[in-house]
Design a protein around this motif. Structure first.
Motif, PDB file in Angstrom:
ATOM      1  N   ALA A 179     -28.164 -20.019 -62.743  1.00 19.49           N
ATOM      2  CA  ALA A 179     -27.879 -18.839 -61.917  1.00 19.49           C
ATOM      3  C   ALA A 179     -28.906 -17.736 -62.167  1.00 19.49           C
ATOM      4  O   ALA A 179     -29.390 -17.100 -61.224  1.00 19.49           O
ATOM      5  N   ALA A 180     -29.253 -17.518 -63.416  1.00 19.43           N
ATOM      6  CA  ALA A 180     -30.247 -16.484 -63.745  1.00 19.43           C
ATOM      7  C   ALA A 180     -31.627 -16.876 -63.233  1.00 19.43           C
ATOM      8  O   ALA A 180     -32.385 -16.022 -62.757  1.00 19.43           O
ATOM      9  N   LEU A 181     -31.956 -18.172 -63.301  1.00 20.44           N
ATOM     10  CA  LEU A 181     -33.245 -18.622 -62.784  1.00 20.44           C
ATOM     11  C   LEU A 181     -33.332 -18.357 -61.290  1.00 20.44           C
ATOM     12  O   LEU A 181     -34.327 -17.825 -60.804  1.00 20.44           O
ATOM     13  N   ARG A 182     -32.284 -18.695 -60.582  1.00 14.26           N
ATOM     14  CA  ARG A 182     -32.289 -18.487 -59.132  1.00 14.26           C
ATOM     15  C   ARG A 182     -32.480 -17.006 -58.785  1.00 14.26           C
ATOM     16  O   ARG A 182     -33.205 -16.667 -57.863  1.00 14.26           O
ATOM     17  N   GLU A 183     -31.836 -16.128 -59.526  1.00 16.04           N
ATOM     18  CA  GLU A 183     -31.970 -14.686 -59.278  1.00 16.04           C
ATOM     19  C   GLU A 183     -33.376 -14.185 -59.585  1.00 16.04           C
ATOM     20  O   GLU A 183     -33.851 -13.239 -58.981  1.00 16.04           O
ATOM     21  N   THR A 184     -34.041 -14.821 -60.526  1.00 16.29           N
ATOM     22  CA  THR A 184     -35.376 -14.404 -60.964  1.00 16.29           C
ATOM     23  C   THR A 184     -36.473 -14.853 -60.004  1.00 16.29           C
ATOM     24  O   THR A 184     -37.480 -14.175 -59.851  1.00 16.29           O
ATOM     25  N   LEU A 185     -36.273 -16.002 -59.367  1.00 17.66           N
ATOM     26  CA  LEU A 185     -37.317 -16.600 -58.539  1.00 17.66           C
ATOM     27  C   LEU A 185     -37.440 -15.945 -57.169  1.00 17.66           C
ATOM     28  O   LEU A 185     -36.436 -15.543 -56.588  1.00 17.66           O
ATOM     29  N   PRO A 186     -38.657 -15.891 -56.635  1.00 15.59           N
ATOM     30  CA  PRO A 186     -38.807 -15.475 -55.238  1.00 15.59           C
ATOM     31  C   PRO A 186     -38.189 -16.536 -54.321  1.00 15.59           C
ATOM     32  O   PRO A 186     -37.871 -17.645 -54.768  1.00 15.59           O
ATOM     33  N   THR A 187     -38.019 -16.209 -53.063  1.00 12.35           N
ATOM     34  CA  THR A 187     -37.380 -17.114 -52.113  1.00 12.35           C
ATOM     35  C   THR A 187     -38.110 -18.444 -51.998  1.00 12.35           C
ATOM     36  O   THR A 187     -37.491 -19.489 -51.903  1.00 12.35           O
ATOM     37  N   LYS A 188     -39.424 -18.418 -51.996  1.00 10.61           N
ATOM     38  CA  LYS A 188     -40.228 -19.636 -51.851  1.00 10.61           C
ATOM     39  C   LYS A 188     -41.151 -19.800 -53.052  1.00 10.61           C
ATOM     40  O   LYS A 188     -41.577 -18.819 -53.649  1.00 10.61           O
ATOM     41  N   GLY A 189     -41.452 -21.033 -53.360  1.00 14.05           N
ATOM     42  CA  GLY A 189     -42.384 -21.337 -54.438  1.00 14.05           C
ATOM     43  C   GLY A 189     -41.966 -22.589 -55.173  1.00 14.05           C
ATOM     44  O   GLY A 189     -40.777 -22.869 -55.327  1.00 14.05           O
ATOM     45  N   ARG A 245     -37.890 -25.609 -52.516  1.00 17.65           N
ATOM     46  CA  ARG A 245     -37.112 -26.105 -53.659  1.00 17.65           C
ATOM     47  C   ARG A 245     -35.921 -26.971 -53.251  1.00 17.65           C
ATOM     48  O   ARG A 245     -34.813 -26.816 -53.746  1.00 17.65           O
ATOM     49  N   SER A 246     -36.196 -27.935 -52.348  1.00 16.53           N
ATOM     50  CA  SER A 246     -35.176 -28.901 -51.935  1.00 16.53           C
ATOM     51  C   SER A 246     -35.416 -30.283 -52.514  1.00 16.53           C
ATOM     52  O   SER A 246     -34.471 -30.989 -52.843  1.00 16.53           O
ATOM     53  N   VAL A 247     -36.686 -30.680 -52.601  1.00 14.22           N
ATOM     54  CA  VAL A 247     -37.029 -32.049 -52.965  1.00 14.22           C
ATOM     55  C   VAL A 247     -38.026 -32.059 -54.125  1.00 14.22           C
ATOM     56  O   VAL A 247     -38.999 -31.316 -54.113  1.00 14.22           O
ATOM     57  N   ALA A 248     -37.768 -32.928 -55.081  1.00 11.87           N
ATOM     58  CA  ALA A 248     -38.675 -33.135 -56.213  1.00 11.87           C
ATOM     59  C   ALA A 248     -39.487 -34.397 -55.965  1.00 11.87           C
ATOM     60  O   ALA A 248     -38.936 -35.416 -55.542  1.00 11.87           O
ATOM     61  N   GLU A 251     -51.918 -26.382 -66.772  1.00 15.88           N
ATOM     62  CA  GLU A 251     -52.373 -25.145 -66.140  1.00 15.88           C
ATOM     63  C   GLU A 251     -53.138 -25.425 -64.841  1.00 15.88           C
ATOM     64  O   GLU A 251     -53.016 -24.669 -63.878  1.00 15.88           O
ATOM     65  N   ALA A 252     -53.891 -26.500 -64.813  1.00 20.32           N
ATOM     66  CA  ALA A 252     -54.591 -26.865 -63.576  1.00 20.32           C
ATOM     67  C   ALA A 252     -53.583 -27.154 -62.471  1.00 20.32           C
ATOM     68  O   ALA A 252     -53.763 -26.715 -61.320  1.00 20.32           O
ATOM     69  N   LEU A 253     -52.501 -27.851 -62.803  1.00 24.31           N
ATOM     70  CA  LEU A 253     -51.451 -28.122 -61.815  1.00 24.31           C
ATOM     71  C   LEU A 253     -50.716 -26.840 -61.415  1.00 24.31           C
ATOM     72  O   LEU A 253     -50.412 -26.640 -60.243  1.00 24.31           O
ATOM     73  N   ILE A 254     -50.436 -26.009 -62.385  1.00 27.42           N
ATOM     74  CA  ILE A 254     -49.742 -24.743 -62.116  1.00 27.42           C
ATOM     75  C   ILE A 254     -50.538 -23.914 -61.112  1.00 27.42           C
ATOM     76  O   ILE A 254     -49.986 -23.384 -60.145  1.00 27.42           O
ATOM     77  N   ASP A 255     -51.837 -23.840 -61.329  1.00 29.22           N
ATOM     78  CA  ASP A 255     -52.690 -23.044 -60.445  1.00 29.22           C
ATOM     79  C   ASP A 255     -52.861 -23.695 -59.073  1.00 29.22           C
ATOM     80  O   ASP A 255     -52.724 -23.032 -58.049  1.00 29.22           O
ATOM     81  N   SER A 256     -53.148 -24.986 -59.042  1.00 24.34           N
ATOM     82  CA  SER A 256     -53.427 -25.650 -57.760  1.00 24.34           C
ATOM     83  C   SER A 256     -52.177 -25.776 -56.900  1.00 24.34           C
ATOM     84  O   SER A 256     -52.272 -25.752 -55.671  1.00 24.34           O
ATOM     85  N   ARG A 257     -51.016 -25.884 -57.523  1.00 21.17           N
ATOM     86  CA  ARG A 257     -49.760 -26.054 -56.772  1.00 21.17           C
ATOM     87  C   ARG A 257     -48.977 -24.755 -56.639  1.00 21.17           C
ATOM     88  O   ARG A 257     -47.880 -24.744 -56.122  1.00 21.17           O
ATOM     89  N   ARG A 258     -49.530 -23.667 -57.156  1.00 25.17           N
ATOM     90  CA  ARG A 258     -48.883 -22.345 -57.097  1.00 25.17           C
ATOM     91  C   ARG A 258     -47.449 -22.373 -57.648  1.00 25.17           C
ATOM     92  O   ARG A 258     -46.499 -21.937 -57.003  1.00 25.17           O
ATOM     93  N   VAL A 259     -47.325 -22.903 -58.831  1.00 24.99           N
ATOM     94  CA  VAL A 259     -46.035 -23.048 -59.500  1.00 24.99           C
ATOM     95  C   VAL A 259     -45.505 -21.679 -59.908  1.00 24.99           C
ATOM     96  O   VAL A 259     -46.245 -20.849 -60.440  1.00 24.99           O
ATOM     97  N   ILE A 260     -44.204 -21.460 -59.679  1.00 23.19           N
ATOM     98  CA  ILE A 260     -43.582 -20.176 -60.017  1.00 23.19           C
ATOM     99  C   ILE A 260     -42.552 -20.296 -61.135  1.00 23.19           C
ATOM    100  O   ILE A 260     -41.955 -19.303 -61.537  1.00 23.19           O
ATOM    101  N   GLY A 261     -42.321 -21.510 -61.637  1.00 19.45           N
ATOM    102  CA  GLY A 261     -41.358 -21.691 -62.720  1.00 19.45           C
ATOM    103  C   GLY A 261     -41.330 -23.126 -63.198  1.00 19.45           C
ATOM    104  O   GLY A 261     -41.923 -24.012 -62.578  1.00 19.45           O
ATOM    105  N   LEU A 277     -43.700 -17.773 -67.129  1.00 22.21           N
ATOM    106  CA  LEU A 277     -42.967 -18.108 -65.917  1.00 22.21           C
ATOM    107  C   LEU A 277     -41.517 -18.422 -66.264  1.00 22.21           C
ATOM    108  O   LEU A 277     -41.231 -18.918 -67.358  1.00 22.21           O
ATOM    109  N   PRO A 278     -40.587 -18.149 -65.337  1.00 21.45           N
ATOM    110  CA  PRO A 278     -39.181 -18.479 -65.591  1.00 21.45           C
ATOM    111  C   PRO A 278     -39.033 -19.960 -65.927  1.00 21.45           C
ATOM    112  O   PRO A 278     -39.654 -20.812 -65.287  1.00 21.45           O
ATOM    113  N   THR A 279     -38.211 -20.245 -66.928  1.00 21.75           N
ATOM    114  CA  THR A 279     -38.072 -21.616 -67.420  1.00 21.75           C
ATOM    115  C   THR A 279     -36.608 -21.963 -67.615  1.00 21.75           C
ATOM    116  O   THR A 279     -35.840 -21.187 -68.168  1.00 21.75           O
ATOM    117  N   LEU A 280     -36.257 -23.145 -67.155  1.00 22.22           N
ATOM    118  CA  LEU A 280     -34.912 -23.687 -67.306  1.00 22.22           C
ATOM    119  C   LEU A 280     -35.012 -24.975 -68.108  1.00 22.22           C
ATOM    120  O   LEU A 280     -35.810 -25.851 -67.770  1.00 22.22           O
TER     121      LEU A 280
END
Length: 156
Positions: free
Chosen positions: A7-17, A38-41, A60-70, A103-106
């Protein structure tokens, strides 16, 4: 950024990413990514672990290229719900990763994830043992991430 509950992660994250899912093992790290909504993995790759500084460069290369937010990181809780040395190792990995990327982490209970994926790969996909060994970690990361995504989408 602290480790968060769904629940806290969802509140922290922007709508898309996209979220990055990790199945951190002693020898490999399975990696999966969500779509921006954030529907499909989807499984991405498995990296062979060396030392953290090298492993994190690939992440970090994946985080940057895929614009990871959490992050969603599988936590290997024992069947009885207790946390052993492997949980401590994953918690330390998460802390080290968060020190590099704030970044927010669960942490997500990954009980049965590898077994479920192995069962699917044998029963449904009829994969050889060699091929299963090549894909099981990234598929387990996708399984972990999908479970977290489903929970996040249920949280109101």
């Amino acid at each position: 950024m602290p480790l968060l509950a769904p629940a806290a992660l969802r509140e922290t994250l922007p709508t898309k990413g996209a979220l990055l899912g990790l199945d951190v093992g002693t020898k490999t790290i399975g990696i999966a990514i969500s779509d921006p909504g954030r529907s499909v993995a989807s499984p991405v790759e498995t990296i062979r672990r060396t030392k953290f500084s090298d492993d994190v460069l690939r992440l970090e290369a994946l985080i940057d290229s895929r614009r990871v937010i959490g992050f969603v990181i599988g936590l290997p809780v024992a069947l009885d719900g207790s946390e052993g040395p492997r949980c401590q190792s994953v918690r330390q990995f998460a802390a080290n990763l968060m020190a590099r990327r704030d970044l927010p982490t669960l942490l997500w209970d990954e009980r049965f994830s590898t077994a479920a994926v192995e069962r699917f790969l044998v029963d449904e996909a009829d994969m050889s043992r060699k091929r299963r060994a090549e894909v099981v970690d990234k598929m387990a990361a996708a399984y972990i991430l999908q479970g977290a995504l489903d929970a996040l989408n249920r949280v109101a």
